[in-house]
Design a protein around this motif. Sequence first.
Motif, mmCIF file in Angstrom:
data_model
loop_
_atom_site.group_PDB
_atom_site.id
_atom_site.type_symbol
_atom_site.label_atom_id
_atom_site.label_comp_id
_atom_site.label_asym_id
_atom_site.label_seq_id
_atom_site.Cartn_x
_atom_site.Cartn_y
_atom_site.Cartn_z
ATOM 1 N N HIS A 177 0.818 -1.216 0.000
ATOM 2 C CA HIS A 177 0.000 0.000 0.000
ATOM 3 C C HIS A 177 0.853 1.269 0.000
ATOM 4 C CE1 HIS A 177 -2.612 -3.076 1.896
ATOM 5 N NE2 HIS A 177 -3.522 -2.510 1.139
ATOM 6 N N SER A 178 2.150 1.144 -0.218
ATOM 7 C CA SER A 178 3.046 2.288 -0.049
ATOM 8 C C SER A 178 2.835 3.391 -1.079
ATOM 9 C CB SER A 178 4.507 1.822 -0.072
ATOM 10 O OG SER A 178 4.830 1.240 -1.328
ATOM 11 N N MET A 179 2.088 3.127 -2.138
ATOM 12 C CA MET A 179 1.837 4.165 -3.141
ATOM 13 C C MET A 179 0.792 5.177 -2.685
ATOM 14 S SD MET A 179 -0.524 1.708 -3.565
ATOM 15 C CE MET A 179 0.183 0.335 -4.409
ATOM 16 N N PHE A 180 0.074 4.867 -1.606
ATOM 17 C CA PHE A 180 -0.979 5.752 -1.132
ATOM 18 C C PHE A 180 -0.410 6.853 -0.246
ATOM 19 C CE2 PHE A 180 -3.681 1.798 -1.591
ATOM 20 C CZ PHE A 180 -4.240 2.207 -2.786
ATOM 21 N N LEU A 181 -0.985 8.037 -0.377
ATOM 22 C CA LEU A 181 -0.606 9.162 0.475
ATOM 23 C C LEU A 181 -1.271 8.980 1.834
ATOM 24 C CD1 LEU A 181 -1.149 12.068 -2.073
ATOM 25 C CD2 LEU A 181 1.018 11.025 -1.408
ATOM 26 N N GLU A 182 -0.502 8.990 2.883
ATOM 27 C CA GLU A 182 -1.045 8.838 4.231
ATOM 28 C C GLU A 182 -0.952 10.167 4.965
ATOM 29 O OE1 GLU A 182 -2.705 6.310 5.405
ATOM 30 O OE2 GLU A 182 -2.344 5.153 3.595
ATOM 31 N N GLY A 183 -1.894 10.373 5.854
ATOM 32 C CA GLY A 183 -1.882 11.600 6.651
ATOM 33 C C GLY A 183 -2.180 12.790 5.777
ATOM 34 N N GLN A 184 -1.201 13.642 5.628
ATOM 35 C CA GLN A 184 -1.321 14.863 4.850
ATOM 36 C C GLN A 184 -2.638 15.559 5.165
ATOM 37 O OE1 GLN A 184 0.141 14.877 0.898
ATOM 38 N NE2 GLN A 184 1.777 13.436 1.329
ATOM 39 N N ASP A 185 -3.195 16.280 4.220
ATOM 40 C CA ASP A 185 -4.384 17.079 4.502
ATOM 41 C C ASP A 185 -5.659 16.257 4.652
ATOM 42 O OD1 ASP A 185 -4.382 16.425 1.811
ATOM 43 O OD2 ASP A 185 -4.728 18.468 1.101
ATOM 44 N N ALA B 268 -6.872 14.622 8.441
ATOM 45 C CA ALA B 268 -7.779 15.285 9.384
ATOM 46 C C ALA B 268 -9.223 14.857 9.134
ATOM 47 C CB ALA B 268 -7.642 16.797 9.269
ATOM 48 N N TRP B 269 -9.583 14.656 7.877
ATOM 49 C CA TRP B 269 -10.933 14.177 7.552
ATOM 50 C C TRP B 269 -11.164 12.808 8.170
ATOM 51 C CZ3 TRP B 269 -13.299 10.018 5.449
ATOM 52 C CH2 TRP B 269 -14.635 10.151 5.077
ATOM 53 N N VAL B 270 -10.180 11.927 8.052
ATOM 54 C CA VAL B 270 -10.303 10.586 8.631
ATOM 55 C C VAL B 270 -10.473 10.689 10.146
ATOM 56 C CG1 VAL B 270 -9.120 8.385 9.013
ATOM 57 C CG2 VAL B 270 -9.043 9.458 6.756
ATOM 58 N N GLY C 16 -18.471 14.475 -1.709
ATOM 59 C CA GLY C 16 -17.130 14.358 -2.252
ATOM 60 C C GLY C 16 -16.297 15.557 -1.854
ATOM 61 N N ARG C 17 -15.010 15.316 -1.698
ATOM 62 C CA ARG C 17 -14.113 16.407 -1.329
ATOM 63 C C ARG C 17 -12.739 16.148 -1.927
ATOM 64 N NH1 ARG C 17 -12.560 18.553 4.696
ATOM 65 N NH2 ARG C 17 -11.043 20.089 3.997
ATOM 66 N N VAL C 18 -12.197 17.174 -2.573
ATOM 67 C CA VAL C 18 -10.857 17.097 -3.142
ATOM 68 C C VAL C 18 -9.919 17.862 -2.217
ATOM 69 C CG1 VAL C 18 -9.407 17.629 -5.130
ATOM 70 C CG2 VAL C 18 -11.813 17.011 -5.474
ATOM 71 N N PHE C 19 -8.808 17.219 -1.845
ATOM 72 C CA PHE C 19 -7.825 17.829 -0.951
ATOM 73 C C PHE C 19 -6.644 18.353 -1.764
ATOM 74 C CE2 PHE C 19 -10.344 14.959 1.515
ATOM 75 C CZ PHE C 19 -10.535 15.615 2.720
#
Length: 193
Positions: free
Chosen positions: A23-31, A34-36, A176-179
């Motif tokens: 799963h390392s291709m996924f962006l974790e955390g970042q903006d 906070a939604w999670v 839907g929300r784009v970060f």
Amino acid sequence: MRKLTYFVAATLDGFIASPDSDHSMFLEGQDHGAWVLDNVPETLPTALRQQVPGLAESDNRRFDTVLMGRGTYERGLRDGITSPYRHLRQYVVSAGLDSASDPAVEVVPGDPLDFVRTLKKEDGLGIWLCGGGKAAAALRDEIDELIVKINPVVIGSGVPLFDSGYSPQRYEVVSGRVFDSGVTIMTYAKARP
């Protein structure tokens, strides 16, 4: 009645993991992190929850049960994690796994549809399907909601969002929300016939 929600990260081309379940291709955390934390904090593994001040002691907001496919569960085992979500009731959907490596995790052998239908009738919070593609395909008729963290990456092959044959099923957009990171979180509800 409780809902089954498939909440998962995916690539632009519809994969939830690489061919070897990475799963390392996924962006974790970042903006979008906070939604999670604001919306589905119980989807963080127990070890990560303990690192967020106040989260380890907080009540689950949306889910009290998690379903994992065998590949998803075994990915954690490779890292030495036998019970990834101790704050939830944990089930592994697998016809080939005899037992889990931890007494807090129960294996659901064979066809999981009747099992999930029974879970949905119980009192409690929602049920989270965290992956994988084969489990999602087996449970597709019972999935009430689909929340996808679409990551701005294409990988070409891997574990598909639904590992099944052609069978269209419609969903309606709930939100839907784009970060700024490029991650898009889309929530869909199963379309009514």
